[in-house]
Design an enzyme around this catalytic site. Sequence first.
Site, PDB file in Angstrom:
ATOM      1  N   LYS A   1     -13.112  -5.102  10.429  1.00 17.54           N
ATOM      2  CA  LYS A   1     -13.682  -4.422   9.610  1.00 17.54           C
ATOM      3  C   LYS A   1     -15.241  -3.875  10.085  1.00 17.54           C
ATOM      4  CE  LYS A   1     -10.673  -5.206   5.584  1.00 17.54           C
ATOM      5  NZ  LYS A   1     -10.637  -6.105   4.564  1.00 17.54           N
TER       6      LYS A   1
ATOM      7  N   GLU B   1     -10.269   5.407   5.905  1.00 20.17           N
ATOM      8  CA  GLU B   1     -11.253   4.974   4.584  1.00 20.17           C
ATOM      9  C   GLU B   1     -10.652   3.569   4.334  1.00 20.17           C
ATOM     10  OE1 GLU B   1     -14.359   6.485   3.669  1.00 20.17           O
ATOM     11  OE2 GLU B   1     -14.285   4.358   3.228  1.00 20.17           O
TER      12      GLU B   1
ATOM     13  N   ASP C   1      -9.981 -10.616  10.152  1.00 21.05           N
ATOM     14  CA  ASP C   1      -9.826  -9.404   9.228  1.00 21.05           C
ATOM     15  C   ASP C   1     -11.277  -8.714   9.173  1.00 21.05           C
ATOM     16  OD1 ASP C   1      -8.176  -7.468   7.486  1.00 21.05           O
ATOM     17  OD2 ASP C   1      -9.989  -7.864   6.100  1.00 21.05           O
TER      18      ASP C   1
ATOM     19  N   LYS D   1      11.290  -0.904   7.878  1.00 21.68           N
ATOM     20  CA  LYS D   1      11.982  -1.747   9.106  1.00 21.68           C
ATOM     21  C   LYS D   1      13.082  -2.300   8.712  1.00 21.68           C
ATOM     22  CE  LYS D   1      10.205  -5.252  12.061  1.00 21.68           C
ATOM     23  NZ  LYS D   1       9.248  -6.328  12.558  1.00 21.68           N
TER      24      LYS D   1
ATOM     25  N   ILE E   1     -13.531   1.043  -1.611  1.00 18.02           N
ATOM     26  CA  ILE E   1     -15.069   1.486  -1.588  1.00 18.02           C
ATOM     27  C   ILE E   1     -15.265   2.530  -0.494  1.00 18.02           C
ATOM     28  CG2 ILE E   1     -17.431   1.008  -1.323  1.00 18.02           C
ATOM     29  CD1 ILE E   1     -16.462  -1.907  -1.655  1.00 18.02           C
TER      30      ILE E   1
ATOM     31  N   VAL F   1       0.686  -1.057  -0.007  1.00 19.79           N
ATOM     32  CA  VAL F   1      -0.156   0.288  -0.067  1.00 19.79           C
ATOM     33  C   VAL F   1       0.859   1.215  -0.020  1.00 19.79           C
ATOM     34  CG1 VAL F   1      -1.879   1.160   0.983  1.00 19.79           C
ATOM     35  CG2 VAL F   1      -1.527  -1.300   1.376  1.00 19.79           C
TER      36      VAL F   1
ATOM     37  N   LYS G   1      -6.746  -1.858   9.704  1.00 17.86           N
ATOM     38  CA  LYS G   1      -8.129  -2.206  10.467  1.00 17.86           C
ATOM     39  C   LYS G   1      -7.886  -3.081  12.107  1.00 17.86           C
ATOM     40  CE  LYS G   1      -7.103  -4.784   7.021  1.00 17.86           C
ATOM     41  NZ  LYS G   1      -6.910  -4.731   5.552  1.00 17.86           N
TER      42      LYS G   1
ATOM     43  N   GLY H   1      -5.312  -4.783  -2.636  1.00 19.91           N
ATOM     44  CA  GLY H   1      -4.331  -4.408  -3.756  1.00 19.91           C
ATOM     45  C   GLY H   1      -3.880  -2.953  -3.471  1.00 19.91           C
TER      46      GLY H   1
HETATM   47  N1  LIG Z   1      -2.612  -4.886   0.701  1.00 19.65           N
HETATM   48  C1  LIG Z   1      -3.700  -4.625   0.982  1.00 19.65           C
HETATM   49  O1  LIG Z   1      -4.571  -4.940   0.027  1.00 19.65           O
HETATM   50  C2  LIG Z   1      -4.411  -3.833   2.073  1.00 19.65           C
HETATM   51  C3  LIG Z   1      -5.856  -3.362   2.064  1.00 19.65           C
HETATM   52  C4  LIG Z   1      -6.395  -2.608   3.214  1.00 19.65           C
HETATM   53  C5  LIG Z   1      -5.538  -2.324   4.139  1.00 19.65           C
HETATM   54  N2  LIG Z   1      -4.523  -2.846   4.161  1.00 19.65           N
HETATM   55  C6  LIG Z   1      -3.523  -2.480   5.302  1.00 19.65           C
HETATM   56  O2  LIG Z   1      -2.552  -1.695   4.825  1.00 19.65           O
HETATM   57  C7  LIG Z   1      -1.427  -1.805   5.834  1.00 19.65           C
HETATM   58  C8  LIG Z   1      -0.070  -2.287   5.040  1.00 19.65           C
HETATM   59  O3  LIG Z   1      -0.257  -3.423   4.402  1.00 19.65           O
HETATM   60  P1  LIG Z   1       0.587  -3.721   3.020  1.00 19.65           P
HETATM   61  O4  LIG Z   1      -0.074  -4.883   2.404  1.00 19.65           O
HETATM   62  O5  LIG Z   1       0.974  -2.438   2.518  1.00 19.65           O
HETATM   63  O6  LIG Z   1       1.771  -4.566   3.989  1.00 19.65           O
HETATM   64  P2  LIG Z   1       3.301  -4.963   3.562  1.00 19.65           P
HETATM   65  O7  LIG Z   1       3.137  -5.017   2.158  1.00 19.65           O
HETATM   66  O8  LIG Z   1       3.679  -6.023   4.186  1.00 19.65           O
HETATM   67  O9  LIG Z   1       4.232  -3.649   3.819  1.00 19.65           O
HETATM   68  C9  LIG Z   1       4.431  -3.474   5.296  1.00 19.65           C
HETATM   69  C10 LIG Z   1       5.413  -2.312   5.479  1.00 19.65           C
HETATM   70  O10 LIG Z   1       5.374  -1.819   6.873  1.00 19.65           O
HETATM   71  C11 LIG Z   1       7.037  -1.637   7.081  1.00 19.65           C
HETATM   72  N3  LIG Z   1       7.074  -1.807   8.585  1.00 19.65           N
HETATM   73  C12 LIG Z   1       6.624  -2.993   9.256  1.00 19.65           C
HETATM   74  N4  LIG Z   1       6.924  -2.850  10.602  1.00 19.65           N
HETATM   75  C13 LIG Z   1       7.389  -1.390  10.621  1.00 19.65           C
HETATM   76  C14 LIG Z   1       7.659  -0.737  11.781  1.00 19.65           C
HETATM   77  N5  LIG Z   1       7.680  -0.922  13.095  1.00 19.65           N
HETATM   78  N6  LIG Z   1       8.181   0.572  11.563  1.00 19.65           N
HETATM   79  C15 LIG Z   1       8.336   1.072  10.040  1.00 19.65           C
HETATM   80  N7  LIG Z   1       8.015   0.070   9.193  1.00 19.65           N
HETATM   81  C16 LIG Z   1       7.379  -0.939   9.357  1.00 19.65           C
HETATM   82  C17 LIG Z   1       7.562  -2.866   6.262  1.00 19.65           C
HETATM   83  O11 LIG Z   1       8.956  -2.405   6.196  1.00 19.65           O
HETATM   84  P3  LIG Z   1       9.961  -3.267   5.073  1.00 19.65           P
HETATM   85  O12 LIG Z   1       9.745  -2.561   3.740  1.00 19.65           O
HETATM   86  O13 LIG Z   1      11.291  -2.714   5.693  1.00 19.65           O
HETATM   87  O14 LIG Z   1       9.622  -4.611   5.449  1.00 19.65           O
HETATM   88  C18 LIG Z   1       6.862  -2.579   4.960  1.00 19.65           C
HETATM   89  O15 LIG Z   1       7.310  -1.586   4.042  1.00 19.65           O
HETATM   90  C19 LIG Z   1      -1.785  -3.075   6.748  1.00 19.65           C
HETATM   91  O16 LIG Z   1      -2.368  -2.422   7.956  1.00 19.65           O
HETATM   92  C20 LIG Z   1      -2.887  -3.725   6.125  1.00 19.65           C
HETATM   93  O17 LIG Z   1      -3.755  -4.251   6.844  1.00 19.65           O
HETATM   94  C21 LIG Z   1      -3.766  -3.714   3.187  1.00 19.65           C
END
Ligand SMILES: NC(=O)c1ccc[n+]([C@@H]2O[C@H](COP(=O)([O-])OP(=O)(O)OC[C@H]3O[C@@H](n4cnc5c(N)ncnc54)[C@H](OP(=O)(O)O)[C@@H]3O)[C@@H](O)[C@H]2O)c1
Length: 415
Positions: A198, A122, A194, A40, A129, A16, A98, A295
């Site tokens: 939500k 959001e 999850d 991280k 959505i 994201v 969430k 996504g």
């Molecule tokens: N993916 C989706 O479709 C989606 C949809 C809705 C909501 N979300 C929510 O959006 C959030 C991010 O999801 P994502 O899919 O983007 O996750 P992701 O691809 O696994 O990326 C997570 C990111 O967080 C960083 N991170 C983890 N712990 C950290 C810390 N303590 N301090 C600083 N950075 C840290 C990681 O760092 P590194 O790069 O160094 O590993 C990575 O860049 C989550 O809460 C998820 O529930 C995701």
Amino acid sequence: MSRKQLTIGLFGFGCVGQGLYDVLRHTRGLQADIRKICVKHKDKKRSLPAEYFTFQADELLHDSEINVIVELIDDADAAYHIVKEALLRGKAVVSANKKMIAEHLPELLEIQQQTGLPFLYEAAACASIPVIRNLEEYYDNDLLTSIQGIVNGSTNYILTAMQEGTLSYDEALAKAQSLGFAESNPFLDVSGQDARNKLVLLAAHAFGTLISPEDVFFCGIDKISTADIAYAKEKGYSIRLVAQAIKQGEKLELWVLPQFLNSNHQLALVKDEYNGVLVEGVFSDKQFFSGKGAGSHPTASAVLSDISALSYGYRYEYKKTAQAGKPEYAQPEKLNLYVRFPANLDSADLPFEVVDEVYRSRSLCYVSGVADIKALIEEGWLNNPDVFIAQLPEPAPAQLLRDNLVLTEALAFES
Ligand SMILES: NC(=O)c1ccc[n+]([C@@H]2O[C@H](COP(=O)([O-])OP(=O)(O)OC[C@H]3O[C@@H](n4cnc5c(N)ncnc54)[C@H](OP(=O)(O)O)[C@@H]3O)[C@@H](O)[C@H]2O)c1
């Protein structure tokens, strides 16, 4: 209205976070710059030069020029500390986490009231959505009666692929992960947690009722088998993981369950990583929202919309939490269920008050009818790894009438 200049400190540069970077680059008219990105892992390859990044949260939180923190990390505990600290340090916050928000909503609400700062999320419910903003603004009266939705993109992707026969459960889950739809810990998706998180957010904005996620009755799709998919096909149903909140007088019943839906149900038409939400009101009747529920870019588009809203001073007001007579949370008492059980169990042991059908074969044993939810939980059926539970559509009135007639005729014949 003149728009505020936003200087963003971004946490997370994964699916994201990177999506947000792209989306912001293509957005004109918004004065928002990312000043620094906190991540991280030091040894990870990045698509941007090293000077964009830091590994020290305080570098962002203590920077007085940063007026917005966007939190997009996959660690709910760390996210809680970042969001709380940012608000207490006078920064507006946007998050998509969430799990963290559902677990800490009452406290985060209090901090918003204390500080007067906006905290928008959001993307945390149904990704692209705009459902939270609509619940906050458009449906800000007390006339909503229910919300029913497919709110998890990964499980919908898995169920669609399994039902269309293109992938097995494991293959579909692996694909949902590789496409960036699944959580880093995909158990959160498939277990239903999850969707439950939500639902807690949607209930707060739709009805003003604050509920702890642990109190919500939920089952996921992690125990689904090909036999359940075959059952759905045989009966002409689509299977979806559905979250719902239904107002029953002074009560608000919440639950998350896989559901067998009739093929003409609006949610049955929601496929792949799409989400769909049906909102019902006393006078508006049913309204339906649909869009991508996971996504990189779809989720980032919701984060972008929150950032844009901050530029003109928008904040959630949680109007319904202050309303008199808001409904109290209650667990559903009885639901029309399908329960698949292993051959060594007796269907009579299951807490069904009305049994519509019992089926036993070498490959499938199930019972359907009206089950007592409290007993189902207390007797540990939800924890049995070989028991799969799904909700069935309510029998149509015509069907009930036919059943009653058959029963009456049978009784007349007996006497
Ligand atoms: N993916 C989706 O479709 C989606 C949809 C809705 C909501 N979300 C929510 O959006 C959030 C991010 O999801 P994502 O899919 O983007 O996750 P992701 O691809 O696994 O990326 C997570 C990111 O967080 C960083 N991170 C983890 N712990 C950290 C810390 N303590 N301090 C600083 N950075 C840290 C990681 O760092 P590194 O790069 O160094 O590993 C990575 O860049 C989550 O809460 C998820 O529930 C995701």
